[in-house]
Design a protein around this motif. Structure first.
Motif, short mmCIF file in Angstrom:
data_model
loop_
_atom_site.label_atom_id
_atom_site.label_comp_id
_atom_site.label_asym_id
_atom_site.label_seq_id
_atom_site.Cartn_x
_atom_site.Cartn_y
_atom_site.Cartn_z
N ALA A 19 0.83 -1.21 0.00
CA ALA A 19 0.00 0.00 0.00
C ALA A 19 0.87 1.26 0.00
N GLU A 20 1.93 1.22 0.80
CA GLU A 20 2.83 2.38 0.87
C GLU A 20 3.45 2.67 -0.49
N LYS A 21 3.91 1.65 -1.18
CA LYS A 21 4.53 1.83 -2.48
C LYS A 21 3.54 2.39 -3.49
N ALA A 22 2.32 1.87 -3.49
CA ALA A 22 1.31 2.32 -4.46
C ALA A 22 0.86 3.75 -4.18
N ILE A 23 0.62 4.09 -2.92
CA ILE A 23 0.15 5.43 -2.57
C ILE A 23 1.24 6.46 -2.80
N ASN A 24 2.46 6.16 -2.35
CA ASN A 24 3.56 7.12 -2.54
C ASN A 24 3.89 7.30 -4.03
N GLY A 25 3.72 6.23 -4.81
CA GLY A 25 3.93 6.36 -6.25
C GLY A 25 2.93 7.31 -6.89
N LEU A 27 1.34 9.78 -5.28
CA LEU A 27 1.63 11.13 -4.80
C LEU A 27 2.82 11.74 -5.54
N GLU A 28 3.82 10.92 -5.82
CA GLU A 28 4.98 11.41 -6.56
C GLU A 28 4.60 11.83 -7.98
N ALA A 29 3.74 11.04 -8.61
CA ALA A 29 3.29 11.37 -9.96
C ALA A 29 2.44 12.64 -9.97
N LEU A 30 1.57 12.80 -8.99
CA LEU A 30 0.74 14.01 -8.89
C LEU A 30 1.61 15.24 -8.66
N ARG A 31 2.62 15.11 -7.83
CA ARG A 31 3.53 16.24 -7.57
C ARG A 31 4.30 16.61 -8.83
N ALA A 32 4.76 15.61 -9.59
CA ALA A 32 5.52 15.87 -10.81
C ALA A 32 4.69 16.57 -11.87
N ASN A 33 3.38 16.46 -11.76
CA ASN A 33 2.49 17.12 -12.72
C ASN A 33 1.94 18.43 -12.19
N GLY A 34 2.33 18.81 -10.98
CA GLY A 34 1.87 20.07 -10.39
C GLY A 34 0.48 20.02 -9.81
N GLN A 35 -0.09 18.82 -9.66
CA GLN A 35 -1.46 18.71 -9.15
C GLN A 35 -1.53 18.78 -7.64
N ILE A 36 -0.44 18.43 -6.96
CA ILE A 36 -0.34 18.63 -5.53
C ILE A 36 0.96 19.37 -5.25
N LEU A 37 1.02 20.07 -4.13
CA LEU A 37 2.15 20.93 -3.81
C LEU A 37 2.85 20.43 -2.55
N GLY A 38 4.12 20.77 -2.43
CA GLY A 38 4.88 20.36 -1.26
C GLY A 38 5.84 19.23 -1.59
N ARG A 39 6.58 18.77 -0.57
CA ARG A 39 7.59 17.75 -0.77
C ARG A 39 7.35 16.50 0.08
N GLU A 40 6.77 16.66 1.25
CA GLU A 40 6.56 15.54 2.16
C GLU A 40 5.07 15.37 2.45
N PHE A 41 4.63 14.12 2.46
CA PHE A 41 3.22 13.83 2.65
C PHE A 41 3.07 12.73 3.71
N ALA A 42 2.40 13.05 4.79
CA ALA A 42 2.20 12.09 5.88
C ALA A 42 0.99 11.21 5.55
N VAL A 43 1.22 9.91 5.38
CA VAL A 43 0.14 8.96 5.09
C VAL A 43 -0.15 8.17 6.36
N ALA A 44 -1.39 8.28 6.84
CA ALA A 44 -1.78 7.62 8.08
C ALA A 44 -2.65 6.40 7.79
N PHE A 45 -2.51 5.36 8.61
CA PHE A 45 -3.32 4.15 8.48
C PHE A 45 -4.16 3.99 9.74
N ASN A 46 -5.48 3.83 9.56
CA ASN A 46 -6.37 3.67 10.71
C ASN A 46 -7.68 3.06 10.24
N ASP A 47 -8.17 2.07 11.00
CA ASP A 47 -9.46 1.43 10.71
C ASP A 47 -9.56 0.92 9.28
N GLY A 48 -8.48 0.31 8.80
CA GLY A 48 -8.52 -0.34 7.49
C GLY A 48 -8.42 0.58 6.30
#
Length: 257
Positions: A19-25, A27-48
């Motif tokens: 899940a980490e690899k897929a989600i971070n991949g 986010l990296e693609a969205l950042r490279a296209n300018g759709q999200i901003l910033g450099r670090e993204f905190a991904v939290a896991f809770n209740d499935g």
């Protein structure tokens, strides 16, 4: 800018690593296209489910019509990691960031600093950031090269602003000298953007130091040597020089303003 939350639900057994690899991949693609901003993204896991909060240039930045080929591939990759397509929940407008440009610019420029998270492409009429995904892809389907240039420029800017180490001088050369590697890459990107958008596009050359105010007012364009780039009135109360042939804008040295 706007804050939104993405939620990724599992539809079958998976692993944190997958899940980490897929989600971070994604986010990296969205950042490279300018759709999200910033450099670090905190991904939290809770209740499935996995959750991440993101900063967007506009409310509609994550619309499918803006997705690059890389974003589409990473969205499809979520299925392999047993994750559903993300559900988006808009939190609201970020009060600490700028509003994105919505007007058609008569000219534009590459301009950033270490305190800016927004797009480095600005409308020359109002200095508002232009979302990169609104442009045709600059290289290889997205805008990764522009984001990389911005990250390097900001790193140099932060070093010279801190003024605490010898690295300050090397960093200052990169953002002030027209023969630096950073200038060359940024100026080439500027030309690519101008070609794709058919809009005059300039490069901001940072200026600090100098002998005196009189010497600053008389300094020529550092790229072609022209003295005709001094403006009668500064553009946007910031840029005192603009060289049309070289497509450069610059400020009066901050030491003499």
């Amino acid at each position: 800018m706007f804050v939104t939350e993405l939620r990724f639900e599992c539809f079958a057994d998976t692993t944190i690593d997958a899940a980490e690899k897929a989600i971070n991949g994604l986010l990296e693609a969205l950042r490279a296209n300018g759709q999200i901003l910033g450099r670090e993204f905190a991904v939290a896991f809770n209740d499935g489910e996995f959750r991440v909060r993101l900063l967007l240039p506009e409310k509609t930045s994550l619309s499918n019509r803006y997705n690059s080929p890389w974003v589409k591939v990473t969205l499809a990759g979520l299925t392999t990691a047993k994750l559903l397509a993300p559900r988006e929940k808009l939190i609201g407008q970020d009060i600490n960031s700028e509003v994105s440009n919505t007007d058609i610019p008569s000219w534009q420029l590459l301009y950033t600093s270490y305190v800016h998270m927004c797009s480095p492409l600005r409308n020359g009429d109002n200095l508002l950031p232009i979302p990169l995904y609104k442009l045709p892809a600059t290289f290889n389907g997205d805008h990764k090269r522009i984001i990389k240039w911005q990250t390097e420029w900001q790193a140099c800017d932060e070093l010279q602003m801190a003024a605490a180490t010898k690295a300050e001088f090397a960093a200052l050369d990169e953002i002030t000298q027209p023969d630096s590697d950073l200038f060359r890459r940024g100026w080439d990107l500027r030309g690519r953007i101008e070609y794709l958008t058919n809009t005059p596009t300039y490069y901001y050359l940072y200026r600090v130091g100098g002998e005196s105010l009189q010497a600053e007012l008389a300094r020529p364009c550092p790229r072609c040597g022209s003295h005709e780039w001094k403006l009668e009135q500064p553009l946007l109360d910031m840029f005192h020089f603009r060289c049309e042939p070289c497509r450069i804008v610059s400020n009066l040295s901050w030491d003499h303003q």
